[in-house]
Scaffold this active site. Structure first.
Site, PDB file in Angstrom:
ATOM      1  N   GLY A  46      41.462  42.734  42.816  1.00  0.00           N
ATOM      2  CA  GLY A  46      42.013  42.096  43.500  1.00  0.00           C
ATOM      3  C   GLY A  46      43.663  42.470  44.332  1.00  0.00           C
ATOM      4  CG  ASP A  99      43.479  29.026  40.622  1.00  0.00           C
ATOM      5  OD1 ASP A  99      44.420  27.467  41.421  1.00  0.00           O
ATOM      6  OD2 ASP A  99      43.151  28.516  41.025  1.00  0.00           O
ATOM      7  CE  LYS A 127      42.571  29.856  45.856  1.00  0.00           C
ATOM      8  NZ  LYS A 127      41.072  29.294  45.432  1.00  0.00           N
ATOM      9  CB  VAL A 149      40.795  32.373  49.880  1.00  0.00           C
ATOM     10  CG1 VAL A 149      41.191  31.324  50.491  1.00  0.00           C
ATOM     11  CG2 VAL A 149      41.556  32.350  48.658  1.00  0.00           C
ATOM     12  CG  ASP A 155      35.638  39.479  44.107  1.00  0.00           C
ATOM     13  OD1 ASP A 155      36.252  39.063  44.075  1.00  0.00           O
ATOM     14  OD2 ASP A 155      34.204  39.304  43.567  1.00  0.00           O
TER      15      ASP A 155
END
Ligand code: IMP
Ligand code: MG
Length: 180
Positions: A46, A99, A127, A149, A155
């Protein structure tokens, strides 16, 4: 067509604002690193676009290492050549989303064994779900709500990583279709 959003997707953060924020973060990181010996550890997969844009914005050379924390084989986290690059350096872990923070916390613990001088954390999106924050974020791009998202490296089943903005889905997405 990985470069085009679906019709039920909406832009959460557009490419222009992402670009501006990444440049601000790069300037902040660079200012903090003046007296230090930095190395960027880009978290795969990511973090690859965020890492690339940071590198492009820096005014001085920064060594880059790629880490694959989900690797099944512990010894394949980082290539052996790159392990040596971490020794005694000030590491900046670069990922695009935090997260609950478990992934980056585990990675930080695994990086400790290569004896860096320090470890900082740079994440583009955070988040805001729980108050429990296991890991301090030193450089943060944006707070985002607890929604799925995608884009700019993020992804959904390996899709949408190439989108230049961050997208989410309209709230109606995936609700069961009403039968007439
Ligand atoms: P954490 O360990 O709870 O901080 O989870 C962070 C990781 O979960 C990220 O690096 C992503 O790989 C993945 N993730 C969490 N939410 C999303 C999302 O909305 N889109 C894409 N990936 C996500
Ligand atoms: Mg990730």
């Amino acid at each position: 067509m990985s470069h085009w959003p679906e019709s039920d997707m909406i832009v959460l953060i557009d490419a222009h604002h992402l670009g501006l924020r990444v440049k601000e973060l790069a300037a902040q990181i660079e200012a903090d690193m003046v007296e230090l010996n930095p190395v960027l550890v880009v978290v795969l997969k990511g973090g690859f676009l965020f890492g690339a844009d940071l590198i492009k914005a820096f005014q001085r050379p920064f060594p880059v290492v790629f880490a694959a924390p989900r690797s099944q084989r512990e010894d394949l986290l980082i290539t052996p050549e790159d392990e040596a690059l971490l020794h005694g350096r000030d590491v900046i872990m670069v990922d695009n989303l935090m997260d609950a923070g478990g992934s980056l916390l585990r990675l930080r613990d695994r990086l400790q064994r290569f004896h860096p001088a320090s470890i900082r954390v740079a994440v583009l999106l955070h988040k805001t779900v729980s108050n429990a924050e296991p890991l301090r974020v030193n450089y943060l791009g944006f707070e985002v709500p607890d929604v799925r998202v995608v884009g700019y490296g993020l992804d959904e089943d390996q899709r949408y990583r190439g989108l230049e903005s961050i997208y989410t889905w309209l709230p109606s997405h995936r609700l069961p279709k009403e039968h007439p």
